[in-house]
Design a protein around this motif. Structure first.
Motif, PDB file in Angstrom:
ATOM      1  N   LYS A  31       8.160   4.492 -50.705  1.00  0.00           N
ATOM      2  CA  LYS A  31       7.235   5.248 -49.510  1.00  0.00           C
ATOM      3  C   LYS A  31       7.394   5.883 -48.254  1.00  0.00           C
ATOM      4  CE  LYS A  31       2.942   4.941 -48.386  1.00  0.00           C
ATOM      5  NZ  LYS A  31       2.527   4.926 -47.883  1.00  0.00           N
ATOM      6  N   LYS A  32       8.189   5.499 -47.672  1.00  0.00           N
ATOM      7  CA  LYS A  32       9.125   6.047 -46.882  1.00  0.00           C
ATOM      8  C   LYS A  32       8.920   7.791 -47.014  1.00  0.00           C
ATOM      9  CE  LYS A  32      12.562   5.943 -43.065  1.00  0.00           C
ATOM     10  NZ  LYS A  32      14.165   5.375 -42.324  1.00  0.00           N
ATOM     11  N   ALA A  33      10.096   7.839 -47.966  1.00  0.00           N
ATOM     12  CA  ALA A  33      10.503   8.821 -48.367  1.00  0.00           C
ATOM     13  C   ALA A  33       9.201  10.192 -48.928  1.00  0.00           C
ATOM     14  CB  ALA A  33      11.878   9.351 -49.696  1.00  0.00           C
ATOM     15  N   TYR A  34       8.164   8.981 -49.764  1.00  0.00           N
ATOM     16  CA  TYR A  34       7.543  10.010 -49.708  1.00  0.00           C
ATOM     17  C   TYR A  34       6.288  10.693 -48.685  1.00  0.00           C
ATOM     18  CZ  TYR A  34       2.501  11.004 -51.993  1.00  0.00           C
ATOM     19  OH  TYR A  34       1.054  11.460 -51.954  1.00  0.00           O
ATOM     20  N   ALA A  40      14.290  14.722 -52.139  1.00  0.00           N
ATOM     21  CA  ALA A  40      15.587  14.623 -53.382  1.00  0.00           C
ATOM     22  C   ALA A  40      15.405  12.740 -52.875  1.00  0.00           C
ATOM     23  CB  ALA A  40      16.717  15.204 -51.981  1.00  0.00           C
ATOM     24  N   THR A  41      15.099  12.539 -52.318  1.00  0.00           N
ATOM     25  CA  THR A  41      15.560  10.397 -52.449  1.00  0.00           C
ATOM     26  C   THR A  41      14.242  10.330 -53.795  1.00  0.00           C
ATOM     27  OG1 THR A  41      16.098  10.546 -49.514  1.00  0.00           O
ATOM     28  CG2 THR A  41      14.464   8.129 -51.607  1.00  0.00           C
ATOM     29  N   PRO A 178       0.434  -0.266 -50.892  1.00  0.00           N
ATOM     30  CA  PRO A 178       0.703  -0.478 -52.592  1.00  0.00           C
ATOM     31  C   PRO A 178       0.693  -2.209 -52.625  1.00  0.00           C
ATOM     32  CG  PRO A 178       1.757   1.274 -51.834  1.00  0.00           C
ATOM     33  CD  PRO A 178       1.750   0.729 -50.618  1.00  0.00           C
ATOM     34  N   THR A 179       0.359  -2.345 -54.208  1.00  0.00           N
ATOM     35  CA  THR A 179       0.911  -3.928 -54.749  1.00  0.00           C
ATOM     36  C   THR A 179       2.082  -3.606 -55.610  1.00  0.00           C
ATOM     37  OG1 THR A 179      -1.649  -4.330 -55.108  1.00  0.00           O
ATOM     38  CG2 THR A 179      -0.389  -5.648 -55.890  1.00  0.00           C
ATOM     39  N   LEU A 180       2.978  -4.907 -54.428  1.00  0.00           N
ATOM     40  CA  LEU A 180       4.318  -5.006 -54.827  1.00  0.00           C
ATOM     41  C   LEU A 180       4.566  -6.088 -55.961  1.00  0.00           C
ATOM     42  CD1 LEU A 180       6.225  -4.315 -51.793  1.00  0.00           C
ATOM     43  CD2 LEU A 180       5.421  -2.343 -53.744  1.00  0.00           C
ATOM     44  N   SER A 181       5.042  -6.723 -57.324  1.00  0.00           N
ATOM     45  CA  SER A 181       5.075  -7.555 -57.985  1.00  0.00           C
ATOM     46  C   SER A 181       6.467  -7.367 -58.337  1.00  0.00           C
ATOM     47  CB  SER A 181       4.259  -7.818 -58.307  1.00  0.00           C
ATOM     48  OG  SER A 181       3.722  -6.780 -59.898  1.00  0.00           O
ATOM     49  N   TYR A 182       6.806  -8.594 -59.197  1.00  0.00           N
ATOM     50  CA  TYR A 182       7.930  -8.361 -60.229  1.00  0.00           C
ATOM     51  C   TYR A 182       7.130  -8.652 -61.472  1.00  0.00           C
ATOM     52  CZ  TYR A 182      12.700  -9.604 -58.137  1.00  0.00           C
ATOM     53  OH  TYR A 182      13.520  -9.139 -57.308  1.00  0.00           O
ATOM     54  N   THR A 189       7.032  -3.528 -59.625  1.00  0.00           N
ATOM     55  CA  THR A 189       6.146  -2.636 -60.112  1.00  0.00           C
ATOM     56  C   THR A 189       5.677  -2.535 -58.930  1.00  0.00           C
ATOM     57  OG1 THR A 189       4.242  -4.371 -60.450  1.00  0.00           O
ATOM     58  CG2 THR A 189       5.196  -3.389 -62.801  1.00  0.00           C
ATOM     59  N   ILE A 190       5.160  -1.315 -58.765  1.00  0.00           N
ATOM     60  CA  ILE A 190       4.268  -0.624 -57.670  1.00  0.00           C
ATOM     61  C   ILE A 190       3.208  -0.552 -58.260  1.00  0.00           C
ATOM     62  CG2 ILE A 190       4.353   0.951 -55.749  1.00  0.00           C
ATOM     63  CD1 ILE A 190       7.842   0.681 -55.814  1.00  0.00           C
TER      64      ILE A 190
END
Length: 219
Positions: A31-34, A40-41, A178-182, A189-190
């Motif tokens: 998210k930080k890179a976006y 590149a990241t 964003p929603t983050l989950s295993y 998933t993001i």
């Protein structure tokens, strides 16, 4: 002895926390890179050998579903039409899902080059965004020259999608959280919104704490 046991327990807790928390940190870094236009990241975080086949399958399946809704087009064009469209989809995915193109796309925040326009056109055609009445008419006029008809449709959709991509990049909004989950011990998933498009990114564990993007679920 008690201190040693406590220390060992603490180390185990830290190790588990790092192991379990690693995908959240990866998501934060992405998210930080976006947001920072660090293409590149983001490009380096993708497993292209898994992502390309998945996107090809998604698009060809979508196109098959579209064809199933219009028996007249399927009967008129048949296998040659499906083959021509699927070949374009394969070419579009191979051209767009590369480290170089992903890096450029993130760096410019959505300014579409030819490869990205082709992928957008492939998605539009697979997702029933084509002018099927014109498609049928052109196939009749050109007496079954399916490749010529499909090529013409692709060019039209590329032009249309280029305009839409530019507008979406300028006006679309991104999810702040964003929603983050295993989705499994080695699956994460993001889910969120990118330029107003709903999107889900699937990551897979690489080793103990490293993660790679292996799939992007298209809207």
């Amino acid at each position: 002895m008690k201190k040693l046991t406590t220390l060992l327990l603490l180390l185990v807790v830290i190790a588990v926390a790092i192991y379990a928390g690693s995908p959240y940190y990866t998501a934060y870094q992405l998210k930080k890179a976006y947001d920072g236009k660090d293409g590149a990241t983001v490009a380096a975080a993708i497993d292209y050998e898994q992502l390309r086949p998945s996107m090809k399958t998604q698009l060809t399946d979508k196109f098959a579903n579209t064809m199933g809704q219009y028996l007249g087009v399927a009967q008129l064009g048949g296998e040659p039409l499906t083959q021509a469209a699927n070949e374009f989809i394969m070419q579009a995915v191979d051209g767009a899902i590369t480290p170089e193109n992903i890096e450029q796309l993130i760096d410019t925040q959505g300014q579409a080059n030819t490869a990205t326009k082709e992928l957008a056109a492939a998605w539009a055609i697979a997702s029933n965004q084509v002018d099927l009445k014109t498609l049928i008419r052109d196939m009749i006029i050109q007496r079954g020259d399916v490749n010529a008809v499909v090529k013409n449709q692709m060019q039209q959709m590329m032009a249309k999608q280029a305009t839409q991509l530019e507008q979406q990049a300028a006006q679309g909004t991104d999810s702040e959280k964003p929603t983050l989950s295993y989705c499994g011990i080695n699956c994460f998933t993001i889910s969120g919104q990118v330029k107003s498009y709903p999107i889900t990114i699937k990551m897979q564990r690489q080793g103990l704490i490293d993660w790679k993007i292996i799939d992007v679920v298209l809207p």
